[in-house]
Design a protein around this motif. Structure first.
Motif, mmCIF file in Angstrom:
data_model
loop_
_atom_site.group_PDB
_atom_site.id
_atom_site.type_symbol
_atom_site.label_atom_id
_atom_site.label_comp_id
_atom_site.label_asym_id
_atom_site.label_seq_id
_atom_site.Cartn_x
_atom_site.Cartn_y
_atom_site.Cartn_z
ATOM 1 N N ASN A 101 9.041 13.782 1.099
ATOM 2 C CA ASN A 101 8.417 12.647 0.878
ATOM 3 C C ASN A 101 7.498 12.140 1.794
ATOM 4 N N LEU A 102 6.574 11.558 1.558
ATOM 5 C CA LEU A 102 5.631 10.983 2.625
ATOM 6 C C LEU A 102 5.174 9.589 2.319
ATOM 7 N N VAL A 103 5.419 8.646 3.229
ATOM 8 C CA VAL A 103 5.295 7.290 3.106
ATOM 9 C C VAL A 103 4.107 6.700 3.848
ATOM 10 N N LYS A 104 2.931 6.450 3.205
ATOM 11 C CA LYS A 104 1.910 6.058 3.659
ATOM 12 C C LYS A 104 0.867 4.906 2.955
ATOM 13 N N SER A 105 -0.039 4.195 3.640
ATOM 14 C CA SER A 105 -0.900 3.411 2.909
ATOM 15 C C SER A 105 -2.380 3.623 3.445
ATOM 16 N N LEU A 106 -2.613 4.986 4.181
ATOM 17 C CA LEU A 106 -3.886 5.531 4.594
ATOM 18 C C LEU A 106 -4.419 6.441 3.498
ATOM 19 N N TYR A 107 -5.594 6.184 2.798
ATOM 20 C CA TYR A 107 -6.152 7.282 1.998
ATOM 21 C C TYR A 107 -7.615 7.171 2.370
ATOM 22 N N LEU A 108 -8.121 8.305 3.252
ATOM 23 C CA LEU A 108 -9.446 8.034 3.680
ATOM 24 C C LEU A 108 -10.411 8.805 2.828
ATOM 25 N N ASP A 109 -9.939 9.572 1.901
ATOM 26 C CA ASP A 109 -10.746 10.054 0.853
ATOM 27 C C ASP A 109 -11.056 8.789 -0.181
ATOM 28 N N PRO A 110 -12.301 8.490 -0.611
ATOM 29 C CA PRO A 110 -12.542 7.704 -1.472
ATOM 30 C C PRO A 110 -11.919 7.585 -2.880
ATOM 31 N N GLU A 111 -12.113 8.968 -3.340
ATOM 32 C CA GLU A 111 -11.558 9.262 -4.533
ATOM 33 C C GLU A 111 -10.285 8.971 -4.683
ATOM 34 N N ALA A 112 -9.497 9.562 -3.487
ATOM 35 C CA ALA A 112 -7.985 9.421 -3.481
ATOM 36 C C ALA A 112 -7.403 7.921 -3.504
ATOM 37 N N LEU A 113 -8.315 7.066 -2.601
ATOM 38 C CA LEU A 113 -8.060 5.853 -2.455
ATOM 39 C C LEU A 113 -8.298 4.913 -3.714
ATOM 40 N N ASN A 114 -9.333 5.127 -4.565
ATOM 41 C CA ASN A 114 -9.678 4.529 -5.584
ATOM 42 C C ASN A 114 -8.484 5.017 -6.720
ATOM 43 N N ALA A 115 -7.980 6.125 -6.768
ATOM 44 C CA ALA A 115 -6.921 6.710 -7.723
ATOM 45 C C ALA A 115 -5.728 5.788 -7.320
ATOM 46 N N GLY B 116 0.579 -1.400 -0.071
ATOM 47 C CA GLY B 116 -0.047 -0.016 0.133
ATOM 48 C C GLY B 116 0.792 1.196 0.000
ATOM 49 N N ALA B 117 2.001 1.415 0.939
ATOM 50 C CA ALA B 117 2.675 2.333 0.727
ATOM 51 C C ALA B 117 3.922 2.495 -0.075
#
Lengths: 257, 357
Positions: free
Chosen positions: B209-223, B94-95
């Motif tokens: 730089n930011l390393v993460k696997s969290l995307y709370l915004d549905p559009e952002a997570l879909n993208a 994810g990250a």
């Protein structure tokens, strides 16, 4: 399993290793202790000795003496193993039968020990049995198997370090060397020569006698063994991956040509 | 460098060092513990680090941490340990961090046994972690190939910013074979400055730089998931690897088999040839992505009547083969997964059952 009953040639006879009493086989991980142990057991049995071999490898999960138990047993060699139901257990099981074998008063008892100091630690727990055996004045050998084509034992200092760590862990002094230079099926005659020079050098440095060197059986015929200062044990591979056939044991050089 | 005789597990450890990986975190488990044994000696010699985690879960996050900082890092384990790591693997996917995971498979499910197995095929190729999570999965058939694959795995992980898994059965870890190592590994330079949290001093950009696997915004997570999918699709385009054996004959049976099992099959094929029975083999070297086209082409040959999957699992690869063959030929299975590796004779028997008398 073609087991020839005829005797070896006179020439081979002179340079065939002969042991009596207790032979403890130690060495680095993957130095080839098990192949040496089972081939020495078979050769000694073929020469008429009563032979027992004990699988003391408590650290390796695969490719242990126990996998060669069928041909060994068929030859009349006593194979000392953990109980059948624990043969594939990842547990350090030391059967009391091992101490019993060590206390035998005749014949040859070969102990195939696990690799490095970790594998040799088990020997310290057999001190009582070794003591009993010494009271019987049984010959006692602790032989250090060396393959310079293996990591960590490719230099004299690496081998010296390995020797010391095994002696410390086992609480036993190594009494001799077995040169087992090989690259399995890819071993060439020059590798045998290079390995021989290496173990000779180690023998001088460590003041340990070179008890024997090994030569893969297929190379034996093409090697001039007369210039080696020690006996030669031919290795017929018994522990092979499933797509290969174990070599079985063949002893008559002539009948094979 | 000349040849050395090495156990697969040792060779995997050495290959990682030669690939420039100086970070190894692991937890011991049979039949892969020799990697840790070997690297606990070798890493200090080359200025690297071996740290034993308190569990495989911990190890997977140690890998995540080092990978996020742009360090080459890897771990090795065996089946139950990989299950424990699967949460961390998903976070790393994810990250979008590169890392190498080696699974020296043992029998399962549960504790199973310590003998060789290939029963983590589905886990590795389809279910390694939650979410739309895929790994590039390489399956070596020899110690030499394990070395080569480990050395390829690090640059591939960096290319895709995605973990790569080396999936070997217990025999790959435990058997000894002569190996050669390349003297110098010429890998492409890492792209880590573009994404890793390796400090602002080391690069020209002012953007952190930011390393993460969290995307709370549905559009952002879909993208985000579309970006991951594009990487998996690219793997399917660029990372198909396989070998064929005896495919230039008029074979009646096609075997698909990988890892050490394929060597047993080759042995069986050679013996069958002497009996005038021609059998061909497709040996996937990567199982994700799966060499669908190669299997389809080999199965479609007019002489070919049946396809046989030979594996040390209860037929986990069959679905990939069926999908590849597209119903053109019947797909059968032969295998064992208790720890006894099928012998060439047993494979021959399975083949001969498919041939009309």
């Amino acid at each position: 399993m073609a087991i020839s009953t005829s005797t070896a040639t006179a020439n081979l006879n002179k340079i065939t290793p002969r042991f009596d009493g207790i032979v403890v086989i130690v060495g680095a991980f993957g130095s080839g202790k098990t192949e040496v142990a089972v081939n020495l057991a078979a050769l000694s049995r073929e020469a008429g000795s009563e032979v027992w071999i004990a699988d003391l490898d408590l650290v390796n999960p695969y490719f242990r003496t126990r996998e060669a138990r069928v041909p060994l047993t068929r030859m009349g060699i006593g194979v000392v193993l953990p109980p059948e139901i624990y043969l594939h257990a990842d547990l350090p099981i030391l059967t009391p039968l091992v101490a019993g074998a060590i206390r035998r008063t005749e014949g040859l008892v070969i102990l195939d020990v696990g690799g490095n100091d970790v594998g040799a630690t088990v020997l310290a727990s057999l001190a009582d049995a070794f003591h009993a055996s010494s009271l019987e004045k049984r010959p006692f050998h602790v032989l250090f198997v060396m393959n310079p084509f293996r990591p960590f034992t490719g230099t004299l200092s690496g081998c010296m370090k390995m020797r010391k760590s095994i002696e410390r862990a086992s609480k036993l002094a190594i009494t001799g060397i077995i040169g087992n230079a090989n690259l399995m099926e890819e071993t060439r005659a020059e590798d045998i020569e290079e390995g021989y020079r290496f173990v000779r050098a180690f023998s001088e440095k460590s003041r340990l006698p070179l008890e024997m060197i090994t030569i893969p059986y297929p190379l034996l015929k093409q090697t001039d063994i007369t210039h080696f200062s020690c006996p030669v044990l031919s290795i017929q591979r018994q522990l092979v991956p499933p797509w290969k056939k174990p070599a079985g044991f063949h002893f008559d050089r002539k009948s094979d040509s | 460098m000349s040849k050395v005789l090495m156990k697969g597990n040792e060779a995997i450890g050495e290959a990682a060092i030669r690939a420039g990986c100086l970070n190894y975190f692991a937890y011991p488990i049979t039949p892969q513990s020799e990697v840790a044994e070997y690297l606990s000696r070798r890493m200090p010699e080359v200025g690297g680090v071996f740290l034993q985690g308190e569990s495989e879960v911990a190890v997977s996050y140690m890998i995540f941490g080092a990978a996020a900082c742009g360090e080459r890092v890897f771990t090795t384990s065996s089946s139950p340990g990989i299950s424990l790591m699967s949460e961390g693997v998903s976070y790393i996917v994810g990250a979008q961090c590169p890392a190498v995971f080696v699974n020296i498979m043992r029998g399962g499910p549960g504790l199973g046994g310590i003998l060789p197995s290939q029963a983590d095929y589905l886990q590795a190729t389809k279910g390694i972690g939650h979410g739309d999570c895929r790994l590039l999965v390489m399956v070596p058939a020899s110690v030499q190939e394990a070395v080569e694959m480990v050395m390829m795995a690090f640059p591939l992980a960096e290319k895709y910013r995605n973990p790569v898994m080396i999936l070997g059965d217990g025999l790959i870890g435990q058997m000894m074979e002569p190996v050669t190592f390349p003297d110098h590994l010429k890998t492409p330079p890492s792209n880590k400055n573009d994404w890793a949290t390796n400090g602002m001093d080391t690069r020209k950009s002012k953007t952190r730089n930011l390393v993460k696997s969290l995307y709370l915004d549905p559009e952002a997570l879909n993208a985000h998931n579309l970006r991951l999918k594009a990487k998996y699709d690219r793997m399917r385009e660029e990372e198909i690897r396989y070998e064929t054996y005896n495919t230039d004959t008029d074979y009646q049976i096609l075997i698909v088999s990988y890892g050490t099992m394929s060597r047993v099959c080759q042995s069986a094929i050679d013996t069958l040839k002497a009996k005038k029975i021609e059998v061909a083999l497709v040996r996937p070297q990567n199982v994700f992505p799966f060499p669908e086209q190669a299997v389809l082409e080999a199965a479609s040959k007019s002489s070919c009547r049946h396809v046989l999957s030979v594996e040390m699992s209860m037929g986990q690869m069959i679905e990939d083969i069926q999908r590849s063959v597209q119903g053109k030929r019947p797909v059968h299975w032969y295998g064992k997964c208790g720890g006894d590796v099928p012998t060439p004779e047993e494979v021959m028997e399975a083949v001969e059952k498919l041939i009309p008398a």
